[in-house]
Structure formats: structure tokens, C-alpha cells
Design an enzyme around this catalytic site. Structure first.
Site, PDB file in Angstrom:
ATOM      1  CG  ASN A  16     -50.848 -30.404 -42.051  1.00  0.00           C
ATOM      2  OD1 ASN A  16     -50.428 -29.750 -41.095  1.00  0.00           O
ATOM      3  ND2 ASN A  16     -50.428 -30.188 -43.300  1.00  0.00           N
TER       4      ASN A  16
ATOM      5  CE  LYS B 239     -52.710 -27.545 -44.800  1.00  0.00           C
ATOM      6  NZ  LYS B 239     -53.124 -27.187 -46.148  1.00  0.00           N
TER       7      LYS B 239
ATOM      8  CG  HIS C 286     -47.704 -29.689 -46.808  1.00  0.00           C
ATOM      9  ND1 HIS C 286     -48.127 -28.564 -47.473  1.00  0.00           N
ATOM     10  CD2 HIS C 286     -48.818 -30.382 -46.482  1.00  0.00           C
ATOM     11  CE1 HIS C 286     -49.452 -28.586 -47.536  1.00  0.00           C
ATOM     12  NE2 HIS C 286     -49.894 -29.670 -46.937  1.00  0.00           N
TER      13      HIS C 286
ATOM     14  CD  GLU D 213     -50.081 -25.438 -47.058  1.00  0.00           C
ATOM     15  OE1 GLU D 213     -49.792 -25.634 -45.859  1.00  0.00           O
ATOM     16  OE2 GLU D 213     -51.237 -25.602 -47.510  1.00  0.00           O
TER      17      GLU D 213
ATOM     18  CD  GLU E  80     -51.481 -32.998 -48.694  1.00  0.00           C
ATOM     19  OE1 GLU E  80     -52.331 -33.253 -47.842  1.00  0.00           O
ATOM     20  OE2 GLU E  80     -50.742 -32.002 -48.634  1.00  0.00           O
TER      21      GLU E  80
ATOM     22  N   GLY F 271     -56.891 -26.608 -49.814  1.00  0.00           N
ATOM     23  CA  GLY F 271     -57.496 -25.414 -49.243  1.00  0.00           C
ATOM     24  C   GLY F 271     -58.374 -24.646 -50.217  1.00  0.00           C
TER      25      GLY F 271
ATOM     26  CB  SER G 214     -60.734 -29.855 -50.695  1.00  0.00           C
ATOM     27  OG  SER G 214     -60.083 -28.607 -50.892  1.00  0.00           O
TER      28      SER G 214
END
Ligand code: 13P
Length: 267
Positions: free
Chosen positions: A17, A19, A109, A111, A181, A187, A227
Site C-alpha cells: 500500500n 498510500k 484503512h 487512515e 492492522e 508507520g 511496520s
């Protein structure tokens, strides 16, 4: 942790991904480098699928490269509209992605749940739109740091899963991919331990079995994301319930992502 046996017929899925990284020119270069590095890595292509998930504006360029060079890679999108084509400014319909040769679409996701206030209801509508356009959803679920510290992470994640799949029956969900996730591991360099990933993957599979039957639960691929790097992926995917990884930062460089894929498959 349950060790993988040769009995599992779920193909390992390694999805990058990107992003909001790489414009369409950078995407071409990154995919070319990934393809070369994968060729050098001599991966057993029957044992894994490698997928790149670039920004919308890159997809046409990635399609041209993948089809033109007959690359074995697959690709997808990071989001999709829940609406059919029409008056929805700024949205991208699922059928447009299918026409671009996308195989997968990431939905829900964390985010997007945070930045765009996507609720489980919206996520479920997006899953429906994706499935009706024959895209495979990679449905993302996972808890915050606070929920993990309060030890409510399993209940929270399973509730999120159920609500994000509200209204579907088992036959509609064939081929679905779920990505666990944990938000605190995205991240941050903070990876959930292989045991944390295994615990949640087993809980997700058990809940799928309860709701949709063993056949659906056994055929659904469950990924871990947060990560993941070349040096920790093998341990994470060694668990019988973890069928691959959804990778952010470590998928941006073609050679790094290829090294990660090689490490995962070697296991
Ligand atoms: P990182 O691998 O950069 O932590 O990102 C994980 C992720 O959010 C993939 O969707």
C-alpha cells in the site's frame, strides 16, 4: 502460535500500500524496479501473489506497464466509492477500477477511517460496491493503542469486522481478504509481535467460522499490517492463520519490497 503446514491452500498475499506516495512517473520506475528485483529473487510464483496499491492517478500507468511487459504482478486501489457512477464529485466508482484491470481494493484503512470519518456502515457499502464490480476487497480492521492497553482489542476488532460486513452472506464474501492492522503499529516502527498478529488472526477466523461457516473461514485470507519489513515478515507469516502482509513504507522501494516478498516466501 499454530505453525503453517503444507495443508493450507491459501496463497500467500503480499500487498504494498503506497498510500499518498509516488506520482505516476515514480510509479513506473518503482514497478519496473520491483519487477526486475522479483525476477532476480526467483520467487515460486505458485506460492504467492505480489500486489501494488498505488494512488488513483498512477493506476493507468501501472496498468500499461503490467500489461505491456506481461508482468506477473497484480495491482489495486486504496479506496473506492460506495456509489454507482453519477453526480458524486471527486469519487471513483468500482467499475472504473475494474476497467483499469485492478484486482484488489483496500477498504476501511484506519487512515481513511480517521481522516475521512469513514464509519463501519460506509465501509460495508464500499465492500458491497467492490464485490459487485468483481474487485476483491482488502478490508482493514484493527484497534487503537488505548484499546490494546485496556485489553479490549479483540472485542473491538471483531465488532468492527462484523459491522463492516453487515448484511452479507457467505457466498457473497467469497475471496474476501481481511487485513488486521493495529493502528498503533502503522508507520511507527512498532510492530505487533508475531504472537499478537497470530492471536488476532485466529480470533478473526473463528468469528468468520461462527458467522459464515467453516468453508468461508478457511478460504478467507487474513493479512497482518503495521511496520512489516524484510527482517520481520517471515516470523509473522509463519503462523497458520496469517496469510500475508499489507505493507506500507517497506513497499515504496521496488528492491526492498522484493526482498520482503522473498523473505516471506522462503518460510
Ligand atoms: P507501514 O508498513 O508503513 O507501517 O504501514 C502499514 C499500513 O498501513 C499498510 O496499509
Amino acid at each position: 502460535m499454530r505453525k503453517k503446514t503444507n495443508m493450507s491452500d491459501r496463497t500467500l498475499l503480499l500487498a504494498g500500500n503506497w498510500k499518498m506516495n509516488h506520482d505516476h512517473l515514480e510509479a513506473i520506475s518503482s514497478v519496473q524496479k520491483l519487477a526486475w528485483a522479483l525476477e532476480d529473487a526467483k520467487l515460486d510464483e505458485s506460492r504467492c501473489e505480489v500486489v501494488v496499491i498505488p494512488p488513483f492517478t498512477d493506476i493507468r500507468s501501472v496498468q500499461t506497464l503490467v500489461q505491456g511487459d506481461k508482468l506477473w504482478l497484480k495491482y489495486g486501489a486504496q479506496d473506492v466509492s460506495q456509489h454507482a457512477p453519477g453526480a458524486h464529485t471527486g469519487e471513483i466508482a468500482a467499475t472504473f477500477l475494474t476497467r483499469l484491470g485492478c484486482s484488489y481494493v483496500v477498504i476501511g484503512h484506519s487512515e481513511r477511517r480517521a481522516d475521512n470519518h469513514e464509519t463501519n456502515e460506509v465501509v460495508a457499502a464500499k465492500v458491497r460496491a467492490a464485490l459487485s464490480a468483481e474487485l476483491t476487497p482488502i478490508l482493514c480492521v484493527g484497534e487503537s493503542l488505548q484499546q490494546r492497553q485496556e485489553k479490549t482489542h479483540v472485542d473491538f476488532t471483531l465488532d468492527q469486522l462484523e459491522e463492516s460486513l453487515a448484511g452479507f452472506d457467505a457466498s457473497a464474501l467469497e475471496g474476501l481478504v481481511i487485513a488486521y492492522e493495529p493502528v498503533w503499529a502503522i508507520g511507527t516502527g512498532e510492530t505487533a509481535t508475531a504472537a499478537d498478529a497470530a492471536e488476532m488472526a485466529a480470533a478473526i477466523r473463528a468469528r468468520l467460522a461462527e458467522k459464515y461457516g467453516n468453508g468461508m473461514a478457511e478460504s478467507t485470507r487474513i493479512l497482518y499490517g503495521g511496520s512489516v519489513k524484510a527482517d520481520n515478515v517471515a516470523e509473522i507469516v509463519a503462523d497458520a492463520d496469517v496469510d500475508g502482509a499489507l505493507v506500507g513504507g517497506a513497499s515504496l522501494s521496488g528492491p526492498d519490497f522484493a526482498a520482503l516478498c522473498k523473505a516471506a516466501v522462503a518460510k
